[in-house]
Every structure is written in C-alpha cells, then in structure tokens.
Design a protein around this motif. Structure first.
Motif, PDB file in Angstrom:
ATOM      1  N   UNK A   1       0.825  -1.211   0.000  1.00  8.33           N
ATOM      2  CA  UNK A   1       0.000   0.000   0.000  1.00  8.33           C
ATOM      3  C   UNK A   1       0.859   1.260   0.000  1.00  8.33           C
ATOM      4  N   UNK A   2       2.107   1.120   0.410  1.00 11.93           N
ATOM      5  CA  UNK A   2       3.038   2.242   0.449  1.00 11.93           C
ATOM      6  C   UNK A   2       3.994   2.115  -0.739  1.00 11.93           C
ATOM      7  N   UNK A   3       4.132   3.185  -1.552  1.00  7.34           N
ATOM      8  CA  UNK A   3       5.076   3.126  -2.671  1.00  7.34           C
ATOM      9  C   UNK A   3       6.505   2.873  -2.167  1.00  7.34           C
ATOM     10  N   UNK A   4       7.264   2.166  -2.960  1.00  2.23           N
ATOM     11  CA  UNK A   4       8.602   1.721  -2.555  1.00  2.23           C
ATOM     12  C   UNK A   4       9.516   2.839  -2.026  1.00  2.23           C
ATOM     13  N   UNK A   5       9.599   4.021  -2.650  1.00  2.33           N
ATOM     14  CA  UNK A   5      10.525   5.042  -2.134  1.00  2.33           C
ATOM     15  C   UNK A   5      10.216   5.511  -0.708  1.00  2.33           C
ATOM     16  N   UNK A   6       9.001   5.232  -0.238  1.00  2.00           N
ATOM     17  CA  UNK A   6       8.580   5.726   1.081  1.00  2.00           C
ATOM     18  C   UNK A   6       8.575   4.642   2.154  1.00  2.00           C
ATOM     19  N   UNK A   7       9.030   3.465   1.799  1.00  4.28           N
ATOM     20  CA  UNK A   7       9.208   2.410   2.796  1.00  4.28           C
ATOM     21  C   UNK A   7      10.423   2.749   3.630  1.00  4.28           C
ATOM     22  N   UNK A   8      10.364   2.391   4.898  1.00  2.00           N
ATOM     23  CA  UNK A   8      11.458   2.734   5.805  1.00  2.00           C
ATOM     24  C   UNK A   8      12.419   1.568   6.000  1.00  2.00           C
ATOM     25  N   UNK A   9      13.670   1.942   6.151  1.00  2.00           N
ATOM     26  CA  UNK A   9      14.747   1.007   6.443  1.00  2.00           C
ATOM     27  C   UNK A   9      15.635   1.709   7.474  1.00  2.00           C
ATOM     28  N   UNK A  10      15.718   1.175   8.654  1.00  4.01           N
ATOM     29  CA  UNK A  10      16.508   1.815   9.699  1.00  4.01           C
ATOM     30  C   UNK A  10      15.975   3.180  10.103  1.00  4.01           C
TER      31      UNK A  10
ATOM     32  N   UNK B   1      14.550   5.459   8.232  1.00  2.00           N
ATOM     33  CA  UNK B   1      14.510   6.438   7.137  1.00  2.00           C
ATOM     34  C   UNK B   1      13.849   5.803   5.922  1.00  2.00           C
ATOM     35  N   UNK B   2      13.179   6.631   5.133  1.00  2.00           N
ATOM     36  CA  UNK B   2      12.605   6.115   3.884  1.00  2.00           C
ATOM     37  C   UNK B   2      13.737   5.864   2.890  1.00  2.00           C
ATOM     38  N   UNK B   3      13.470   5.034   1.897  1.00  2.00           N
ATOM     39  CA  UNK B   3      14.475   4.773   0.858  1.00  2.00           C
ATOM     40  C   UNK B   3      14.863   6.074   0.166  1.00  2.00           C
ATOM     41  N   UNK B   4      13.897   6.956  -0.021  1.00  2.00           N
ATOM     42  CA  UNK B   4      14.169   8.263  -0.620  1.00  2.00           C
ATOM     43  C   UNK B   4      15.138   9.070   0.249  1.00  2.00           C
ATOM     44  N   UNK B   5      14.909   9.106   1.552  1.00  2.00           N
ATOM     45  CA  UNK B   5      15.780   9.846   2.460  1.00  2.00           C
ATOM     46  C   UNK B   5      17.192   9.250   2.499  1.00  2.00           C
ATOM     47  N   UNK B   6      17.285   7.944   2.434  1.00  2.00           N
ATOM     48  CA  UNK B   6      18.600   7.293   2.424  1.00  2.00           C
ATOM     49  C   UNK B   6      19.386   7.714   1.180  1.00  2.00           C
ATOM     50  N   UNK B   7      18.721   7.684   0.033  1.00  2.00           N
ATOM     51  CA  UNK B   7      19.379   8.114  -1.213  1.00  2.00           C
ATOM     52  C   UNK B   7      19.841   9.558  -1.101  1.00  2.00           C
ATOM     53  N   UNK B   8      18.978  10.433  -0.601  1.00  2.00           N
ATOM     54  CA  UNK B   8      19.327  11.849  -0.485  1.00  2.00           C
ATOM     55  C   UNK B   8      20.504  12.063   0.472  1.00  2.00           C
ATOM     56  N   UNK B   9      20.522  11.348   1.573  1.00  2.00           N
ATOM     57  CA  UNK B   9      21.624  11.535   2.529  1.00  2.00           C
ATOM     58  C   UNK B   9      22.959  11.116   1.920  1.00  2.00           C
ATOM     59  N   UNK B  10      22.957  10.081   1.105  1.00  2.00           N
ATOM     60  CA  UNK B  10      24.202   9.654   0.450  1.00  2.00           C
ATOM     61  C   UNK B  10      24.620  10.650  -0.629  1.00  2.00           C
ATOM     62  N   UNK B  11      23.661  11.148  -1.380  1.00  2.00           N
ATOM     63  CA  UNK B  11      23.956  12.106  -2.451  1.00  2.00           C
ATOM     64  C   UNK B  11      24.518  13.407  -1.884  1.00  2.00           C
ATOM     65  N   UNK B  12      24.033  13.793  -0.725  1.00  2.00           N
ATOM     66  CA  UNK B  12      24.482  15.057  -0.116  1.00  2.00           C
ATOM     67  C   UNK B  12      25.921  15.006   0.378  1.00  2.00           C
ATOM     68  N   UNK B  13      26.548  13.856   0.316  1.00  2.00           N
ATOM     69  CA  UNK B  13      27.960  13.738   0.672  1.00  2.00           C
ATOM     70  C   UNK B  13      28.855  14.401  -0.379  1.00  2.00           C
ATOM     71  N   UNK B  14      28.309  14.684  -1.551  1.00  2.00           N
ATOM     72  CA  UNK B  14      29.100  15.190  -2.670  1.00  2.00           C
ATOM     73  C   UNK B  14      28.860  16.678  -2.881  1.00  2.00           C
ATOM     74  N   UNK B  15      29.892  17.472  -2.599  1.00  2.00           N
ATOM     75  CA  UNK B  15      29.773  18.926  -2.760  1.00  2.00           C
ATOM     76  C   UNK B  15      29.634  19.325  -4.237  1.00  2.00           C
ATOM     77  N   UNK B  16      30.010  18.425  -5.136  1.00  2.00           N
ATOM     78  CA  UNK B  16      29.905  18.710  -6.567  1.00  2.00           C
ATOM     79  C   UNK B  16      28.445  18.742  -7.044  1.00  2.00           C
ATOM     80  N   UNK B  17      27.563  18.095  -6.297  1.00  2.00           N
ATOM     81  CA  UNK B  17      26.139  18.060  -6.679  1.00  2.00           C
ATOM     82  C   UNK B  17      25.468  19.300  -6.106  1.00  2.00           C
ATOM     83  N   UNK B  18      25.177  20.240  -7.000  1.00  2.00           N
ATOM     84  CA  UNK B  18      24.664  21.553  -6.588  1.00  2.00           C
ATOM     85  C   UNK B  18      23.143  21.627  -6.590  1.00  2.00           C
ATOM     86  N   UNK B  19      22.491  20.840  -7.407  1.00  2.00           N
ATOM     87  CA  UNK B  19      21.030  20.912  -7.522  1.00  2.00           C
ATOM     88  C   UNK B  19      20.473  19.497  -7.529  1.00  2.00           C
TER      89      UNK B  19
END
Length: 141
Positions: free
Chosen positions: A19-28, A30-48
């Motif tokens: 019933x919950x779309x995959x990106x919004x399922x939680x793992x530890x 955090x949602x899968x979406x939040x996990x992806x964002x936290x990893x991406x934010x490690x890179x200062x080269x990614x501005x947008x």
C-alpha cells in the motif's frame, strides 16, 4: 565542475505489492528516498537535486520535510519523468552534468558515485560499471 541530480520517485510501485510506494518504505528509520538523499548530499559537486514524484504520493512526501530539493511531478513513464526533470534543469540553467538515479534503490555505492564524478571531468558521458573485485572490497568495508 558542478552536477545536478535527478532522483526518480514517481513510479507506481505496482510490482512491489504494498500500500506504500517503494521510495517511502522505511529502512533503519529512514525512507528509501531519504537514504538516497543523505548519500547524495555527501558530494559537494552536486549543486542541484531534483526529486521527481508521483502526483498521487503527496501524503507520503509531505511529512518528510526534505530541504534544498526541487520537487516536480513526474509523467506516466520513467522516460517522461526524466524528460520533465531535464527540461526543468535546462530552464533553470543547472544543466552541466546530470546524474540520474532511482530513489527506490538506495544501496548504491558512494565510491561508484565518486568514480562517476571523477570520470565525468574527462568524458562527456559516463556509464557506471562496478567490477566484481570493487564490489567485494566495498562489502568488506
């Protein structure tokens, strides 16, 4: 060199059988979406960062309080959603180098992203390929 990231989260998750779309399922916690964002934010080269969402999933995205991200409504297909995000980036003049990833797959390698960014300085297009040896090294870390 600056990068933009398109994070696709507009799918219907039909095959996932939940019933919950995959990106919004939680793992530890955090949602899968939040996990992806936290990893991406490690890179200062990614501005947008552009997160492409399904118009019917507002009730899932709203409680996340995601900051410094542009949310746009996706299309009927992955291709349409990607096109909409690219069109937004072109209009905002953020289209230098673009990384595209699927929010429902947060277990990507930070080292692989680092290699993509490094190789993008030398080549116009980079297609990531993870060697078995590299995957085994990462698993040990």
């Amino acid at each position: 060199m600056s990068f933009s990231l398109i994070l696709l989260a507009a799918g219907k998750s039909n095959r996932f059988k939940s019933n919950i779309p995959k990106p919004y399922h939680k793992l530890g916690g955090k949602t899968l979406l939040e996990i992806s964002l936290s990893k991406i934010r490690l890179f200062k080269e990614i501005k947008k960062i552009v997160v492409v969402v399904n118009k019917n999933h507002k009730k899932y995205i709203k409680p996340l309080k995601i900051k410094n991200v542009k949310l746009i409504i996706g299309g009927d297909t992955r291709g349409e959603s990607t096109f909409k995000a690219l069109k937004f980036l072109v209009n905002q003049k953020y289209l230098h180098k673009v990384l595209i990833h699927d929010a429902a797959r947060p277990n990507f390698s930070v080292n692989l992203i680092k290699k993509i960014i490094i190789n993008s300085k030398r080549f116009k297009v980079v297609i990531p390929v993870l060697k078995v040896q590299d995957a085994l090294k990462e698993k040990k870390q």
